[in-house]
Write an enzyme that holds these catalytic residues in place. Structure first.
Site, short mmCIF file in Angstrom:
data_model
loop_
_atom_site.label_atom_id
_atom_site.label_comp_id
_atom_site.label_asym_id
_atom_site.label_seq_id
_atom_site.Cartn_x
_atom_site.Cartn_y
_atom_site.Cartn_z
CE LYS A 180 -3.70 2.20 2.59
NZ LYS A 180 -4.65 2.12 3.69
CD GLU A 182 9.45 -5.94 7.08
OE1 GLU A 182 9.19 -4.82 6.59
OE2 GLU A 182 9.13 -6.27 8.23
NE ARG A 192 -6.31 -4.25 11.07
CZ ARG A 192 -5.68 -3.09 11.22
NH1 ARG A 192 -4.53 -2.88 10.60
NH2 ARG A 192 -6.19 -2.13 11.96
CD GLU A 241 -1.57 -4.60 11.55
OE1 GLU A 241 -0.42 -5.05 11.63
OE2 GLU A 241 -2.08 -4.28 10.46
CE LYS A 297 5.88 -1.25 9.86
NZ LYS A 297 4.88 -0.64 9.02
O1 F6P Z 1 3.12 -3.85 9.80
C1 F6P Z 1 1.97 -3.14 9.68
C2 F6P Z 1 1.49 -2.88 8.29
O2 F6P Z 1 1.36 -1.52 8.13
C3 F6P Z 1 0.19 -3.61 8.04
O3 F6P Z 1 -0.89 -2.98 8.57
C4 F6P Z 1 0.20 -3.71 6.56
O4 F6P Z 1 -0.72 -4.66 6.14
C5 F6P Z 1 1.63 -4.10 6.32
O5 F6P Z 1 2.36 -3.35 7.27
C6 F6P Z 1 2.15 -3.88 4.94
O6 F6P Z 1 2.07 -2.55 4.54
P1 F6P Z 1 2.24 -2.13 3.03
O7 F6P Z 1 1.14 -2.73 2.26
O8 F6P Z 1 2.18 -0.63 3.02
O9 F6P Z 1 3.58 -2.63 2.56
#
Ligand code: F6P
Length: 560
Positions: free
Chosen positions: A206, A212, A268, A353, A512
């Protein structure tokens, strides 16, 4: 005391809880032969049997009074109307609009988003089709055989869980892989057998900033380039699913292959959006549409069914009953379906979460428990690991059992044995085995008096352990969509009762940001300085507690 715990509805439940002390479910079943039909709900192809709970008519009545007193109807209307109920992020929560079937307007700030949602779904569908029929191919014209989704959290768990659950519906010539962990082994072991020319990477994030995911995406690009692809070919082999156009462009992914969504889709809750692209590539557009249709049916059920016949309301309120009135701190989820093995992991994020919070919507510290620890494994495996604790451990751990009447691939007597095991477990949890029954069983083996005395306490099962059972004909896309939406709404119901914001996740931020600092210190040469430790020495600098500093030092010194 908080407004909630002081409220008449809460107080009434507190008193009722005392009345229920010592009430045994097995007696309730004996007294009322109609307990099963009374405490079951049918809808969207799912039968929810919640009769094996520590409840009576009064319990249900009081729980539903609490739901009404908490303005659940009002909050539900706000959810579906696109009000910014995620107030800490100033966002509406409209994942339900992504699966809406009726072509209803989706109003946010006076603008109807329905045409945009529809257009995005169509565009995604066209891409899936182009890949399947070979209009969009790898760089030397070969069809894609492998899709690797790179994402984490909501950008992984939902699509990965569904892709696994719907294996019987997969396109025969398409394999789909999910890489989430920044542990390089995850990516490496996934791609090592793949052909770069036939591999499509879907980078799903998103924010398009998640460490990661971006690390894995960069490594995947390097692997692709090292395996014969050129920079120009990246446009064919890397697609992005994100809300962050700039970052996608900066990564080098063509806007034509970027699938967007909206800030009102929480991570989520996002599998219904383009985040489901890898999944749609695996199961095809028709099955993806059926998944959405099942979820939409559950939305309709949640929105319209009376509370006492409303599955998300009933499940949510039963959770509240155990968490807040029986001090239950954990909840087990046990699908009797090996393909459904990722459901517990998916629900961990969804529930923990969303509702793992300890301040209310106004930022006040709360004095009642919220989300339990969710855990689980497929049955019957789980019977051979943690079920001992469910049966004879201390405390109350409710269980959700899930099973299909029909298996996709009948194989001898397996399915009957599987289902028999599930039914036996929920019955055993409920009935238990009292001392008289245990003694009678032991006596059948003619033990000595001493052996009988020694073994008897170990053979007693107190029973009265609650469970819900969700049954359906087959785990098909429609049913699965409905099941997921059921859990989503259950989480919403509980968040409303607890007066918390179920849609933010500030609790993941601190770790983080610390990781960014530590990364620069880890494996640095002793005595050198880093930009982050303010000139202090590495390996135990002034920025960390002695435990963290000690571990940084140990790891740095022990790395080969
Ligand atoms: O670790 C929390 C989080 O923000 C989740 O809520 C989300 O689903 C995930 O990290 C991945 O986020 P993104 O889609 O922005 O990479």
């Amino acid at each position: 005391m908080s407004l909630l715990t002081e409220s008449p509805a809460w107080q009434a439940l507190t008193r009722h809880r005392q009345e229920m002390e010592g009430v045994a479910m097995r007696d309730l079943f004996d007294q009322c032969p109609g307990r099963f039909p009374r405490f079951t709900v049918n809808g969207c192809g799912i039968l929810l049997d919640y009769s094996k709970n520590r409840i009576t008519e009064d319990t249900l009545d009081l729980l539903l009074k609490l739901a009404r007193a908490s303005d659940l109807e009002v909050w539900r209307a706000r959810l579906f109307a696109g009000v910014r109920i995620n107030h800490t992020e100033q966002r509406a929560v409209l994942h339900t609009a992504l699966r809406s079937q009726a072509g209803r307007p989706v109003m946010v700030d006076g603008v109807d988003l329905a045409p945009e949602i529809y257009a995005a779904r169509q565009r995604m569908g066209r891409f899936v089709k182009a890949v399947h029929i070979g209009n969009h191919t790898g760089y030397s014209g070969d069809r894609f055989t492998d899709v690797v989704n790179i994402g984490i959290g909501g950008s992984d768990l939902g699509p990965a869980m569904v892709a696994q659950a719907l294996r019987p519906y997969h396109h025969p010539d398409m394999r789909v892989w999910y890489v989430s962990n920044v542990d390089g082994n995850h990516l490496n072991e996934t791609i090592e057998g793949l052909d770069p020319n036939k591999t499509l990477f879907v980078i799903t994030s998103k924010t398009f900033t998640t460490e990661e995911t971006m690390t894995n995406a960069r490594s995947a690009r390097e692997w692709f380039l090292a395996g014969g692809g050129t920079e120009a070919d990246i446009a064919r082999h890397f697609v992005a699913v994100s809300t962050n156009k700039q970052a996608v462009r900066a990564f080098g992914i063509d806007q034509a292959l970027m699938f967007g969504f909206w800030d009102w889709v929480g991570g989520r809750f996002s599998l219904w959006s383009a985040v489901g692209l890898s999944l749609a590539l695996a199961i095809g557009n028709n099955h993806f549409d059926r998944l959405l249709a099942g979820a939409a049916a559950m939305d309709e059920h949640f929105n319209t069914a009376p509370f006492d016949a409303n599955m998300p309301v009933v499940l949510g309120m039963l959770g509240v009953w155990y968490i807040n009135f029986w001090e239950s701190r954990a909840h087990a989820v046990v699908p009797y379906d090996q393909n459904f093995s990722r459901l517990p992991a998916y629900l961990q994020q969804l529930e923990m979460e969303s509702n793992g919070k300890s301040v209310d919507r106004d930022g006040r510290l709360i004095d009642y428990a919220t989300a339990p620890v969710i855990f689980g494994e497929p049955g019957s495996n789980a019977q051979h690991s943690f079920f001992q604790l469910l049966h004879q451990g201390s405390g109350v751990i409710p269980v959700d059992f899930l099973a299909a009447a029909t298996t996709h691939k009948p194989f001898g007597d397996h399915h009957r044995i599987l289902l028999a095991n599930m039914l036996a477990q929920s019955e055993a949890l409920m009935r238990g085995r009292n001392a008289t029954e245990a003694q009678a069983e032991l006596e059948a083996t003619s033990p000595t008096a001493a052996v009988l005395k020694r073994l008897l306490p170990h053979k007693v099962f107190t029973g009265n352990k609650p469970s819900n059972t969700l049954l359906y004909n087959k785990l098909d896309p429609y049913t699965l969509g409905a099941l997921i939406a059921l859990y989503e709404h259950k989480v919403f119901v509980q968040g409303v009762i607890w007066n918390i914001n179920s849609f933010d996740q500030w609790g993941v931020e601190l770790g983080k940001s610390l990781a960014h600092t530590i990364r620069l210190e880890l494996f640095a040469k002793p005595g050198t300085t880093t930009p982050t430790n303010h000139g202090g020495p590495n390996h135990g600098g002034p920025n960390h507690d002695s435990s963290t500093a000690g571990q940084i030092a140990w790891l740095s010194e022990n790395q080969n």
